[in-house]
Design a protein around this motif. Structure first.
Motif, PDB file in Angstrom:
ATOM      1  N   UNK A 390       0.830  -1.212   0.000  1.00  0.00           N
ATOM      2  CA  UNK A 390       0.000   0.000   0.000  1.00  0.00           C
ATOM      3  C   UNK A 390       0.866   1.265   0.000  1.00  0.00           C
ATOM      4  N   UNK A 391       2.151   1.091   0.282  1.00  0.00           N
ATOM      5  CA  UNK A 391       3.038   2.262   0.256  1.00  0.00           C
ATOM      6  C   UNK A 391       3.012   2.903  -1.137  1.00  0.00           C
ATOM      7  N   UNK A 392       2.883   2.050  -2.170  1.00  0.00           N
ATOM      8  CA  UNK A 392       2.956   2.571  -3.544  1.00  0.00           C
ATOM      9  C   UNK A 392       1.776   3.510  -3.833  1.00  0.00           C
ATOM     10  N   UNK A 393       0.496   3.038  -3.639  1.00  0.00           N
ATOM     11  CA  UNK A 393      -0.579   4.035  -3.811  1.00  0.00           C
ATOM     12  C   UNK A 393      -0.469   5.201  -2.830  1.00  0.00           C
ATOM     13  N   UNK A 394       0.100   4.960  -1.641  1.00  0.00           N
ATOM     14  CA  UNK A 394       0.302   6.078  -0.698  1.00  0.00           C
ATOM     15  C   UNK A 394       1.199   7.131  -1.330  1.00  0.00           C
ATOM     16  N   UNK A 395       2.306   6.668  -1.909  1.00  0.00           N
ATOM     17  CA  UNK A 395       3.234   7.602  -2.574  1.00  0.00           C
ATOM     18  C   UNK A 395       2.540   8.353  -3.699  1.00  0.00           C
ATOM     19  N   UNK A 396       1.848   7.592  -4.574  1.00  0.00           N
ATOM     20  CA  UNK A 396       1.358   8.332  -5.749  1.00  0.00           C
ATOM     21  C   UNK A 396       0.077   9.110  -5.481  1.00  0.00           C
ATOM     22  N   UNK A 397      -0.604   8.859  -4.366  1.00  0.00           N
ATOM     23  CA  UNK A 397      -1.692   9.792  -4.033  1.00  0.00           C
ATOM     24  C   UNK A 397      -1.097  11.114  -3.549  1.00  0.00           C
ATOM     25  N   UNK A 398       0.111  11.051  -2.958  1.00  0.00           N
ATOM     26  CA  UNK A 398       0.761  12.317  -2.575  1.00  0.00           C
ATOM     27  C   UNK A 398       1.188  13.096  -3.819  1.00  0.00           C
ATOM     28  N   UNK A 399       1.572  12.377  -4.878  1.00  0.00           N
ATOM     29  CA  UNK A 399       2.015  13.105  -6.076  1.00  0.00           C
ATOM     30  C   UNK A 399       0.829  13.523  -6.943  1.00  0.00           C
ATOM     31  N   UNK A 400      -0.054  12.573  -7.278  1.00  0.00           N
ATOM     32  CA  UNK A 400      -1.107  12.939  -8.245  1.00  0.00           C
ATOM     33  C   UNK A 400      -2.363  13.539  -7.619  1.00  0.00           C
ATOM     34  N   UNK A 401      -2.586  13.269  -6.328  1.00  0.00           N
ATOM     35  CA  UNK A 401      -3.794  13.843  -5.711  1.00  0.00           C
ATOM     36  C   UNK A 401      -3.414  15.131  -4.982  1.00  0.00           C
ATOM     37  N   UNK A 402      -2.542  14.982  -3.940  1.00  0.00           N
ATOM     38  CA  UNK A 402      -2.154  16.181  -3.178  1.00  0.00           C
ATOM     39  C   UNK A 402      -1.334  17.135  -4.064  1.00  0.00           C
ATOM     40  N   UNK A 403      -0.552  16.591  -4.988  1.00  0.00           N
ATOM     41  CA  UNK A 403       0.279  17.445  -5.854  1.00  0.00           C
ATOM     42  C   UNK A 403      -0.496  17.926  -7.078  1.00  0.00           C
ATOM     43  N   UNK A 404      -0.602  17.043  -8.081  1.00  0.00           N
ATOM     44  CA  UNK A 404      -1.160  17.477  -9.371  1.00  0.00           C
ATOM     45  C   UNK A 404      -2.622  17.910  -9.277  1.00  0.00           C
ATOM     46  N   UNK A 405      -3.472  17.063  -8.662  1.00  0.00           N
ATOM     47  CA  UNK A 405      -4.906  17.397  -8.678  1.00  0.00           C
ATOM     48  C   UNK A 405      -5.155  18.715  -7.956  1.00  0.00           C
ATOM     49  N   UNK A 406      -4.462  18.924  -6.834  1.00  0.00           N
ATOM     50  CA  UNK A 406      -4.669  20.168  -6.087  1.00  0.00           C
ATOM     51  C   UNK A 406      -4.158  21.367  -6.895  1.00  0.00           C
ATOM     52  N   UNK A 407      -3.033  21.182  -7.601  1.00  0.00           N
ATOM     53  CA  UNK A 407      -2.516  22.284  -8.437  1.00  0.00           C
ATOM     54  C   UNK A 407      -3.516  22.616  -9.544  1.00  0.00           C
ATOM     55  N   UNK A 408      -4.121  21.569 -10.138  1.00  0.00           N
ATOM     56  CA  UNK A 408      -5.102  21.797 -11.209  1.00  0.00           C
ATOM     57  C   UNK A 408      -6.336  22.506 -10.647  1.00  0.00           C
ATOM     58  N   UNK A 409      -6.740  22.101  -9.443  1.00  0.00           N
ATOM     59  CA  UNK A 409      -7.893  22.766  -8.825  1.00  0.00           C
ATOM     60  C   UNK A 409      -7.565  24.247  -8.602  1.00  0.00           C
ATOM     61  N   UNK A 410      -6.342  24.490  -8.106  1.00  0.00           N
ATOM     62  CA  UNK A 410      -5.939  25.876  -7.822  1.00  0.00           C
ATOM     63  C   UNK A 410      -6.015  26.718  -9.092  1.00  0.00           C
ATOM     64  N   UNK A 411      -5.512  26.175 -10.185  1.00  0.00           N
ATOM     65  CA  UNK A 411      -5.535  26.936 -11.444  1.00  0.00           C
ATOM     66  C   UNK A 411      -6.978  27.190 -11.893  1.00  0.00           C
ATOM     67  N   UNK A 412      -7.852  26.213 -11.637  1.00  0.00           N
ATOM     68  CA  UNK A 412      -9.249  26.370 -12.064  1.00  0.00           C
ATOM     69  C   UNK A 412      -9.880  27.618 -11.444  1.00  0.00           C
ATOM     70  N   UNK A 413      -9.482  27.947 -10.191  1.00  0.00           N
ATOM     71  CA  UNK A 413     -10.050  29.142  -9.551  1.00  0.00           C
ATOM     72  C   UNK A 413      -9.662  30.423 -10.296  1.00  0.00           C
ATOM     73  N   UNK A 414      -8.612  30.367 -11.133  1.00  0.00           N
ATOM     74  CA  UNK A 414      -8.274  31.532 -11.962  1.00  0.00           C
ATOM     75  C   UNK A 414      -8.878  31.403 -13.364  1.00  0.00           C
ATOM     76  N   UNK A 415      -8.982  30.140 -13.824  1.00  0.00           N
ATOM     77  CA  UNK A 415      -9.529  29.919 -15.168  1.00  0.00           C
ATOM     78  C   UNK A 415     -11.014  30.329 -15.220  1.00  0.00           C
ATOM     79  N   UNK A 416     -11.744  30.106 -14.128  1.00  0.00           N
ATOM     80  CA  UNK A 416     -13.186  30.447 -14.146  1.00  0.00           C
ATOM     81  C   UNK A 416     -13.373  31.949 -14.406  1.00  0.00           C
ATOM     82  N   UNK A 417     -12.734  32.858 -13.639  1.00  0.00           N
ATOM     83  CA  UNK A 417     -12.912  34.281 -13.992  1.00  0.00           C
ATOM     84  C   UNK A 417     -12.227  34.692 -15.294  1.00  0.00           C
ATOM     85  N   UNK A 418     -11.046  34.141 -15.577  1.00  0.00           N
ATOM     86  CA  UNK A 418     -10.300  34.630 -16.749  1.00  0.00           C
ATOM     87  C   UNK A 418     -10.854  34.091 -18.066  1.00  0.00           C
ATOM     88  N   UNK A 419     -11.227  32.824 -18.084  1.00  0.00           N
ATOM     89  CA  UNK A 419     -11.627  32.200 -19.356  1.00  0.00           C
ATOM     90  C   UNK A 419     -13.144  32.018 -19.444  1.00  0.00           C
TER      91      UNK A 419
END
Ligand code: HEM
Lengths: 577, 57
Positions: A390-419
């Motif tokens: 389970x360490x493996x999904x633990x690692x990649x949830x830190x990268x793709x969920x806490x890292x990438x998905x959260x970064x994408x969500x953050x950008x969306x808060x700017x894309x909604x007003x800008x685009x």
């Protein structure tokens, strides 16, 4: 009222533009529509895939065990596909179009092909879901042979990949147009360069996908008799892991973009940041080899070169970004007047702005949880303790969920007003969303890593082995970890669900954005105006960054300590004498 | 207060572009490198090793 579109003839081709009231950039309407379409579909699949993720987490919680084993594998397959592939890659297409046409102030190359790419990806994604839900393709997203899925499973992935590949070519074409039509001078901006790196990695990824998925599809149809399992695994991971490196480059580009827009942050040294991106181009994709570390057929030279020598150079690239981005923020905040003490710049950062909070949490969680655990997993000797746990999904949830998905969500808060030109509908709720999702994501990552360290296998519905002939007892702490993982999963699902609801309602019912309210619509900002740093060149011009040095030193101490703790575990695994 | 921003837009046109910058500005060369390096070091090298494993009789 939104700004009226105007038609411009550039290079003999008519394109419709509007002028962004915040940045003054000309926005190609075709690019804008494509960004909207890709982002919307991405978010729909995040909702579906996230729900599957919650079901998986609740099944792995021994006291709840919501799905029976057959359904568990079906849902796990659908979860991996929908979030890792569909949510992430659709959003990446939106990022590619944003970083090219919008930031470079030019028209998008061949919008029709971009729409074809979108349709192919959508057809692929829907077909993949239908096929998996029909129940004959619970092979998980790795679909290791000789596990055989229905032919449509492989076909759907091929169609999706062809679409994504077309999207990459549209991005490259847009760079060519921008250069020809001189919409920028000198080098492309750093954020666009980051997107270019993501695109390059995507092309290698998708080409590797074609090399492995087309024969596997033919095998599932009966035209090919045999596919070698290890050969499959080798080539599959050239696609499977490199696709994570697309995320890496895209999320780093977003980490540079958000502080640039909100605070006017410029990199400490553009040259060094670009060199760090070059390290990604050269070395990052070789990290795929850590999936092969326990395969006996490959030599230690191949394993050590690809996972240690090469990947450490790519990790060096990430650490350069990890230092440069908070450094750029500190430099900008000090220039904005927050000069007291070591950390006033950080205390007075716009924590109430979900774009900033999401971006910063993503950076910290990715670095501390995903980055450090990735280096641990990528070390040949330590990997043997943790491989397929389970360490493996633990690692990649830190990268793709806490890292990438959260970064994408953050950008969306700017894309909604800008685009989308809409205000975020419930700003107070939106303020809390990144923290809720970040805590949930950090929780699932940590608790899965905890369970993995205790030996719990990944991809297993029942750790009590209730109907097994030979029983096995995991330590009680393992049950606790999976229970906590279930609870953190609920928190992540609430945070993720909130994101989906806020964005969908903002897009549908949010107040229209125009010149009079655009700055307000982008949320709290230190300078109360949108900075144009994201499409300009230049360094921040200072290295007086005491706060950043302390943060970096804290990171390194955690890194070194955790790395050695794992070697200590390894030394205790097989007692000698 | 930070030193003034250095704007590279204002570089002297006659100044030669450093080779590294020329590499980084050559997007298709970067694409070539980004595809060839992992194909050779990961995929081809790996495939060569795997294809040397003797088949069981
Ligand atoms: C509500 C949020 C989420 C929860 C609660 C969650 C939970 C889980 C759990 C418990 C597993 C199973 C581990 C195992 O038994 O091996 C899993 C697997 C996985 N998750 Fe998530 N996850 C979430 C979001 C995401 C997101 C956003 C992504 C990608 C961006 C993601 C990617 C994956 C992948 C690729 C797998 C592996 C599937 C496989 O082994 O075939 N998850 N997730």
């Amino acid at each position: 009222m939104s700004v009226a579109a105007e038609t411009g003839i550039i290079g003999g081709i008519a394109a419709k533009f509007r002028t962004c009231p915040a940045t003054g950039l000309k926005i190609d309407i075709a690019a804008q529509n494509l960004i909207k379409a890709n982002a919307v579909v991405a978010i729909v699949f995040l909702a579906v895939g996230g729900l599957f993720g919650l079901l998986v987490a609740l099944t792995r919680w021994p006291a709840v065990k919501i799905l029976d084993p057959d359904l568990f594998y079906l849902v796990l397959t659908a979860h991996g596909l929908d979030v890792l592939l569909v949510w992430i890659i659709f959003f990446e297409m939106a990022v590619l179009y944003f970083a090219s046409a919008i930031i470079l102030n030019c028209r998008l190359a061949t919008p029709r092909i971009a729409w074809l790419a979108f349709i192919l990806m959508l057809v692929g994604a829907v077909l993949a879901n239908v096929t998996v839900l029909q129940g004959e393709s619970s092979v998980m997203f790795t679909s290791y042979v000789p596990l055989k899925a229905a032919p449509n499973f492989y076909l759907s992935l091929i169609v999706f990949a062809v679409g994504a590949l077309l999207g990459c070519f549209v991005f490259l074409g847009t760079l060519v147009i921008a250069k020809d039509e001189k919409t920028y001078e000198g080098s492309i901006p750093l954020v666009t360069f980051g997107a270019l790196v993501a695109c390059i990695i995507a092309i290698f990824t998708l080409a590797s996908g074609a090399v492995i998925l087309i024969p596997t599809w033919l095998w599932s149809l009966g035209y090919i008799a045999h596919i070698d399992t290890v050969m499959y695994k080798l080539v599959w991971w050239a696609m499977g892991h490199s696709s994570q490196q697309i995320n890496m480059a895209a999320q780093v580009a977003i980490w540079y973009a958000i502080p640039a827009i909100l605070m006017g942050a410029k990199p400490l040294s553009e040259k060094v940041s670009r060199m760090a991106f070059l390290m990604y181009i050269l070395f990052l994709q070789l990290a795929s080899a850590h999936h092969m570390l326990v395969e006996p057929g490959l030599s230690s030279e191949w394993k050590v070169f690809n996972t240690s020598y090469a990947i450490y150079l790519a990790v060096l690239g990430s650490m350069i970004h990890g230092f440069s981005i908070p450094g750029a923020m500190e430099a900008a905040q000090r220039a904005n007047g927050y000069t007291n003490g070591v950390f006033e710049w950080l205390r007075r950062a716009p924590w109430g702005n979900p774009a900033f909070a999401g971006m910063f949490l993503s950076l910290v969680l990715f670095g501390f949880l995903g980055g450090i655990s990735g280096v641990v997993l990528g070390t040949e000797q330590i990997n043997i303790m943790l491989h397929n746990t389970m360490y493996v999904p633990g690692h990649f949830h830190a990268t793709v969920v806490a890292g990438t998905s959260l970064a994408f969500m953050a950008l969306t808060y700017l894309v909604v007003p800008l685009i989308f030109q809409r205000e975020i509908i419930w700003p107070r709720l939106a303020k809390w969303q990144p923290y809720l999702f970040g805590m949930g994501a950090a929780g699932i990552s940590l608790f899965m890593m905890g369970a993995g360290t205790l030996g719990v296998a990944r991809r297993h519905a029942d750790i009590s082995f209730s109907d097994a002939t030979l029983s096995f007892d995991y330590p009680p702490a393992a049950f606790l970890m999976l229970g906590l993982n279930g609870m953190a999963g609920i928190l992540a699902a609430i945070g993720g669900g909130l994101f989906v609801v806020i964005i969908v309602f903002s897009v549908l019912f949010g107040k229209k954005v125009d010149a009079s309210n655009i700055v307000e619509a982008l949320g709290p900002m230190p300078q109360k105006r949108v900075s144009d740093a994201v499409h300009k060149h230049g360094d921040s011009g200072t290295f007086h960054l005491p706060g950043t040095y302390i943060l970096v030193a804290t990171f390194f101490s955690a890194f070194v300590l955790y790395y050695f703790v794992n070697w200590k575990y390894l030394s205790e695994l097989w007692q000698l004498g | 207060m930070a030193k003034e921003t250095i704007e590279s837009d204002s570089t002297d046109k006659s100044e030669p572009i450093p080779p590294m910058q020329r590499l980084l500005d050559n997007h298709f060369l970067l694409l070539f490198i980004g595809v060839v390096v992992p194909t050779v070091l990961y995929t081809l090298w790996g495939v060569m090793e795997l294809s040397q494993i003797p088949i069981s009789q």
